[in-house]
Design a protein around this motif. Structure first.
Motif, PDB file in Angstrom:
ATOM      1  N   GLY A 144      22.094  22.105   5.004  1.00 43.37           N
ATOM      2  CA  GLY A 144      21.183  23.233   4.803  1.00 43.37           C
ATOM      3  C   GLY A 144      19.728  22.830   4.711  1.00 43.37           C
ATOM      4  O   GLY A 144      18.848  23.677   4.641  1.00 43.37           O
ATOM      5  N   GLY A 145      19.452  21.526   4.691  1.00 41.18           N
ATOM      6  CA  GLY A 145      18.061  21.059   4.660  1.00 41.18           C
ATOM      7  C   GLY A 145      17.366  21.412   3.369  1.00 41.18           C
ATOM      8  O   GLY A 145      17.943  21.320   2.298  1.00 41.18           O
ATOM      9  N   GLY A 146      16.116  21.818   3.490  1.00 46.41           N
ATOM     10  CA  GLY A 146      15.352  22.248   2.329  1.00 46.41           C
ATOM     11  C   GLY A 146      14.508  21.186   1.666  1.00 46.41           C
ATOM     12  O   GLY A 146      13.815  21.471   0.695  1.00 46.41           O
ATOM     13  N   VAL A 147      14.530  19.963   2.169  1.00 50.67           N
ATOM     14  CA  VAL A 147      13.720  18.896   1.573  1.00 50.67           C
ATOM     15  C   VAL A 147      12.307  19.002   2.139  1.00 50.67           C
ATOM     16  O   VAL A 147      12.114  19.051   3.359  1.00 50.67           O
ATOM     17  CB  VAL A 147      14.315  17.503   1.876  1.00 50.67           C
ATOM     18  N   SER A 148      11.328  19.037   1.252  1.00 51.14           N
ATOM     19  CA  SER A 148       9.936  19.135   1.705  1.00 51.14           C
ATOM     20  C   SER A 148       9.527  17.868   2.443  1.00 51.14           C
ATOM     21  O   SER A 148      10.084  16.786   2.217  1.00 51.14           O
ATOM     22  CB  SER A 148       9.003  19.360   0.514  1.00 51.14           C
ATOM     23  N   GLU A 149       8.540  18.005   3.286  1.00 51.82           N
ATOM     24  CA  GLU A 149       8.019  16.846   4.026  1.00 51.82           C
ATOM     25  C   GLU A 149       7.491  15.788   3.064  1.00 51.82           C
ATOM     26  O   GLU A 149       7.686  14.594   3.272  1.00 51.82           O
ATOM     27  CB  GLU A 149       6.913  17.287   4.994  1.00 51.82           C
ATOM     28  N   ASP A 150       6.844  16.212   1.981  1.00 54.17           N
ATOM     29  CA  ASP A 150       6.335  15.266   0.982  1.00 54.17           C
ATOM     30  C   ASP A 150       7.480  14.462   0.353  1.00 54.17           C
ATOM     31  O   ASP A 150       7.362  13.252   0.166  1.00 54.17           O
ATOM     32  CB  ASP A 150       5.565  15.994  -0.121  1.00 54.17           C
ATOM     33  N   ASP A 151       8.588  15.152   0.033  1.00 55.79           N
ATOM     34  CA  ASP A 151       9.727  14.443  -0.543  1.00 55.79           C
ATOM     35  C   ASP A 151      10.380  13.502   0.456  1.00 55.79           C
ATOM     36  O   ASP A 151      10.877  12.446   0.085  1.00 55.79           O
ATOM     37  CB  ASP A 151      10.757  15.421  -1.106  1.00 55.79           C
ATOM     38  N   LEU A 152      10.372  13.861   1.725  1.00 59.17           N
ATOM     39  CA  LEU A 152      10.927  12.967   2.745  1.00 59.17           C
ATOM     40  C   LEU A 152      10.091  11.689   2.844  1.00 59.17           C
ATOM     41  O   LEU A 152      10.639  10.596   2.987  1.00 59.17           O
ATOM     42  CB  LEU A 152      11.019  13.673   4.098  1.00 59.17           C
ATOM     43  N   VAL A 153       8.787  11.837   2.755  1.00 60.80           N
ATOM     44  CA  VAL A 153       7.897  10.666   2.778  1.00 60.80           C
ATOM     45  C   VAL A 153       8.181   9.775   1.569  1.00 60.80           C
ATOM     46  O   VAL A 153       8.292   8.550   1.691  1.00 60.80           O
ATOM     47  CB  VAL A 153       6.414  11.100   2.812  1.00 60.80           C
ATOM     48  N   LEU A 154       8.335  10.391   0.409  1.00 65.43           N
ATOM     49  CA  LEU A 154       8.611   9.609  -0.799  1.00 65.43           C
ATOM     50  C   LEU A 154       9.996   8.978  -0.757  1.00 65.43           C
ATOM     51  O   LEU A 154      10.178   7.848  -1.223  1.00 65.43           O
ATOM     52  CB  LEU A 154       8.446  10.480  -2.041  1.00 65.43           C
ATOM     53  N   LEU A 155      10.977   9.680  -0.185  1.00 61.35           N
ATOM     54  CA  LEU A 155      12.313   9.088  -0.045  1.00 61.35           C
ATOM     55  C   LEU A 155      12.252   7.868   0.864  1.00 61.35           C
ATOM     56  O   LEU A 155      12.843   6.829   0.557  1.00 61.35           O
ATOM     57  CB  LEU A 155      13.305  10.103   0.513  1.00 61.35           C
ATOM     58  N   ASP A 156      11.533   7.974   1.958  1.00 57.95           N
ATOM     59  CA  ASP A 156      11.366   6.829   2.856  1.00 57.95           C
ATOM     60  C   ASP A 156      10.766   5.646   2.090  1.00 57.95           C
ATOM     61  O   ASP A 156      11.234   4.511   2.197  1.00 57.95           O
ATOM     62  CB  ASP A 156      10.478   7.228   4.033  1.00 57.95           C
ATOM     63  N   ARG A 157       9.767   5.923   1.312  1.00 53.42           N
ATOM     64  CA  ARG A 157       9.103   4.887   0.512  1.00 53.42           C
ATOM     65  C   ARG A 157      10.069   4.279  -0.516  1.00 53.42           C
ATOM     66  O   ARG A 157      10.117   3.065  -0.697  1.00 53.42           O
ATOM     67  CB  ARG A 157       7.891   5.500  -0.187  1.00 53.42           C
ATOM     68  N   LEU A 158      10.858   5.146  -1.175  1.00 51.27           N
ATOM     69  CA  LEU A 158      11.833   4.663  -2.150  1.00 51.27           C
ATOM     70  C   LEU A 158      12.846   3.731  -1.478  1.00 51.27           C
ATOM     71  O   LEU A 158      13.122   2.652  -1.994  1.00 51.27           O
ATOM     72  CB  LEU A 158      12.576   5.844  -2.787  1.00 51.27           C
ATOM     73  N   LEU A 159      13.371   4.138  -0.343  1.00 50.50           N
ATOM     74  CA  LEU A 159      14.378   3.341   0.334  1.00 50.50           C
ATOM     75  C   LEU A 159      13.807   2.024   0.849  1.00 50.50           C
ATOM     76  O   LEU A 159      14.489   0.999   0.875  1.00 50.50           O
ATOM     77  CB  LEU A 159      15.005   4.136   1.486  1.00 50.50           C
ATOM     78  N   THR A 199       0.846  -1.191   0.000  1.00 51.78           N
ATOM     79  CA  THR A 199       0.000   0.000   0.000  1.00 51.78           C
ATOM     80  C   THR A 199       0.878   1.237   0.000  1.00 51.78           C
ATOM     81  O   THR A 199       2.049   1.178   0.349  1.00 51.78           O
ATOM     82  CB  THR A 199      -0.921   0.031   1.239  1.00 51.78           C
ATOM     83  N   GLY A 200       0.297   2.349  -0.379  1.00 48.17           N
ATOM     84  CA  GLY A 200       1.039   3.604  -0.382  1.00 48.17           C
ATOM     85  C   GLY A 200       1.498   3.980  -1.775  1.00 48.17           C
ATOM     86  O   GLY A 200       1.238   3.273  -2.749  1.00 48.17           O
ATOM     87  N   PRO A 201       2.207   5.104  -1.861  1.00 51.23           N
ATOM     88  CA  PRO A 201       2.619   5.583  -3.186  1.00 51.23           C
ATOM     89  C   PRO A 201       3.634   4.655  -3.847  1.00 51.23           C
ATOM     90  O   PRO A 201       4.461   4.047  -3.185  1.00 51.23           O
ATOM     91  CB  PRO A 201       3.238   6.953  -2.891  1.00 51.23           C
ATOM     92  N   ASP A 202       3.527   4.562  -5.138  1.00 54.18           N
ATOM     93  CA  ASP A 202       4.443   3.765  -5.939  1.00 54.18           C
ATOM     94  C   ASP A 202       5.597   4.656  -6.385  1.00 54.18           C
ATOM     95  O   ASP A 202       5.391   5.562  -7.191  1.00 54.18           O
ATOM     96  CB  ASP A 202       3.704   3.239  -7.170  1.00 54.18           C
ATOM     97  N   VAL A 203       6.783   4.453  -5.844  1.00 54.96           N
ATOM     98  CA  VAL A 203       7.944   5.231  -6.265  1.00 54.96           C
ATOM     99  C   VAL A 203       9.075   4.285  -6.632  1.00 54.96           C
ATOM    100  O   VAL A 203       9.207   3.211  -6.066  1.00 54.96           O
ATOM    101  CB  VAL A 203       8.423   6.231  -5.186  1.00 54.96           C
ATOM    102  N   ASP A 204       9.855   4.692  -7.596  1.00 58.20           N
ATOM    103  CA  ASP A 204      11.042   3.937  -7.964  1.00 58.20           C
ATOM    104  C   ASP A 204      12.115   4.930  -8.385  1.00 58.20           C
ATOM    105  O   ASP A 204      11.930   6.147  -8.278  1.00 58.20           O
ATOM    106  CB  ASP A 204      10.744   2.893  -9.038  1.00 58.20           C
ATOM    107  N   TRP A 205      13.235   4.415  -8.857  1.00 59.91           N
ATOM    108  CA  TRP A 205      14.355   5.269  -9.235  1.00 59.91           C
ATOM    109  C   TRP A 205      13.942   6.267 -10.322  1.00 59.91           C
ATOM    110  O   TRP A 205      14.231   7.450 -10.238  1.00 59.91           O
ATOM    111  CB  TRP A 205      15.525   4.402  -9.694  1.00 59.91           C
TER     112      TRP A 205
END
Length: 106
Positions: free
Chosen positions: A87-102, A23-29
């Motif tokens: 310096g950060g700057g990664v949006s919360e949405d991108d962090l969620v997707l990165l977690d999913r990718l990993l 379940t959840g978003p489908d992300v890949d490379w």
């Protein structure tokens, strides 16, 4: 009779299959990872970057295979410790997707 047989069968057999990624978003490379690493990481973590800003030699994210090899460390530095990118700057949405990718997409 059928109910009796089902009751005696016990719990369903563990198939050993991880259902976390069902379940959840489908992300890949190609759909997310390549763009994420190009945006946030390659300025310092590329084999072709002349000024690595103290990024360790050999910790490069030019390819999916390189990211896969460092996935545990990426998780720690970006998601757990939040020390990368500098310096950060990664949006919360991108962090969620990165977690999913990993977890599911590499």
């Amino acid at each position: 009779m059928l109910m009796l047989l089902l009751a005696c069968a016990g719990p369903p057999a563990d198939t050993g299959r991880d259902t976390t990624c069902d379940t959840g978003p489908d992300v890949d490379w190609h759909s997310f990872g390549e763009g994420f690493f190009a945006t946030y990481c390659l300025a310092c973590h590329s084999s072709t970057t002349p000024d690595r800003a103290d990024a360790p030699i050999g910790v490069d994210f030019d390819t999916e295979a390189q990211v896969r090899a460092q996935a545990d460390r990426v998780r720690v530095r970006v998601l757990d410790e939040a020390t990368m990118p500098v310096g950060g700057g990664v949006s919360e949405d991108d962090l969620v997707l990165l977690d999913r990718l990993l977890e599911c997409g590499l």
